[in-house]
Design a protein around this motif. Structure first.
Motif, mmCIF file in Angstrom:
data_model
loop_
_atom_site.group_PDB
_atom_site.id
_atom_site.type_symbol
_atom_site.label_atom_id
_atom_site.label_comp_id
_atom_site.label_asym_id
_atom_site.label_seq_id
_atom_site.Cartn_x
_atom_site.Cartn_y
_atom_site.Cartn_z
ATOM 1 N N GLU A 163 0.826 -1.209 0.000
ATOM 2 C CA GLU A 163 0.000 0.000 0.000
ATOM 3 C C GLU A 163 0.863 1.262 0.000
ATOM 4 O OE1 GLU A 163 -3.493 2.448 0.170
ATOM 5 O OE2 GLU A 163 -3.030 0.479 -0.637
ATOM 6 N N ALA B 10 -1.607 6.551 1.484
ATOM 7 C CA ALA B 10 -1.952 5.171 1.845
ATOM 8 C C ALA B 10 -3.188 5.148 2.732
ATOM 9 C CB ALA B 10 -0.780 4.502 2.564
ATOM 10 N N HIS C 139 -7.213 0.036 3.544
ATOM 11 C CA HIS C 139 -6.717 -0.849 2.479
ATOM 12 C C HIS C 139 -5.678 -1.818 3.030
ATOM 13 C CE1 HIS C 139 -7.852 2.161 -0.954
ATOM 14 N NE2 HIS C 139 -8.910 1.567 -0.424
ATOM 15 N N ILE C 140 -4.813 -1.329 3.887
ATOM 16 C CA ILE C 140 -3.792 -2.189 4.497
ATOM 17 C C ILE C 140 -4.474 -3.285 5.315
ATOM 18 C CG2 ILE C 140 -1.915 -2.289 6.183
ATOM 19 C CD1 ILE C 140 -1.254 0.652 5.303
ATOM 20 N N ARG D 91 -6.112 -5.805 2.958
ATOM 21 C CA ARG D 91 -5.089 -6.583 2.271
ATOM 22 C C ARG D 91 -4.426 -7.598 3.199
ATOM 23 N NH1 ARG D 91 -1.752 -2.665 -1.396
ATOM 24 N NH2 ARG D 91 -2.998 -3.248 -3.166
#
Length: 75
Positions: free
Chosen positions: A40, A49, A53-54, A57
């Motif tokens: 990311e 970032a 999303h991190i 993921r």
């Protein structure tokens, strides 16, 4: 690179690292989280970032990630 930015953003006295309990995770789980963060950050840079999303993921819950890290800068 990230450490240098962290120091500039937060000053030298602010902690910017995983909470100590992160070390209690199995090595493969730690690696998966750090790999997701690296991907990311490579895609969007630190400022762009998304912590969400991190988290997605890495296949983790928000609660779990905040248990190990205060924020994305700690990654």
């Amino acid at each position: 690179y990230w450490l240098d930015q962290s120091v500039e953003l937060h000053g030298p006295t602010t902690r910017s690292m995983p909470l100590p309990r992160f070390a209690t995770l199995p090595p493969e789980r730690r690696a998966a989280i750090l790999r997701a963060a690296a991907e990311e950050f490579a895609r969007a840079g630190l400022e762009g970032a998304s912590y969400n999303h991190i988290i997605a993921r890495a296949g983790a819950s928000k609660g779990a990630m905040y248990y190990y890290f205060d924020n994305k800068e700690d990654l």
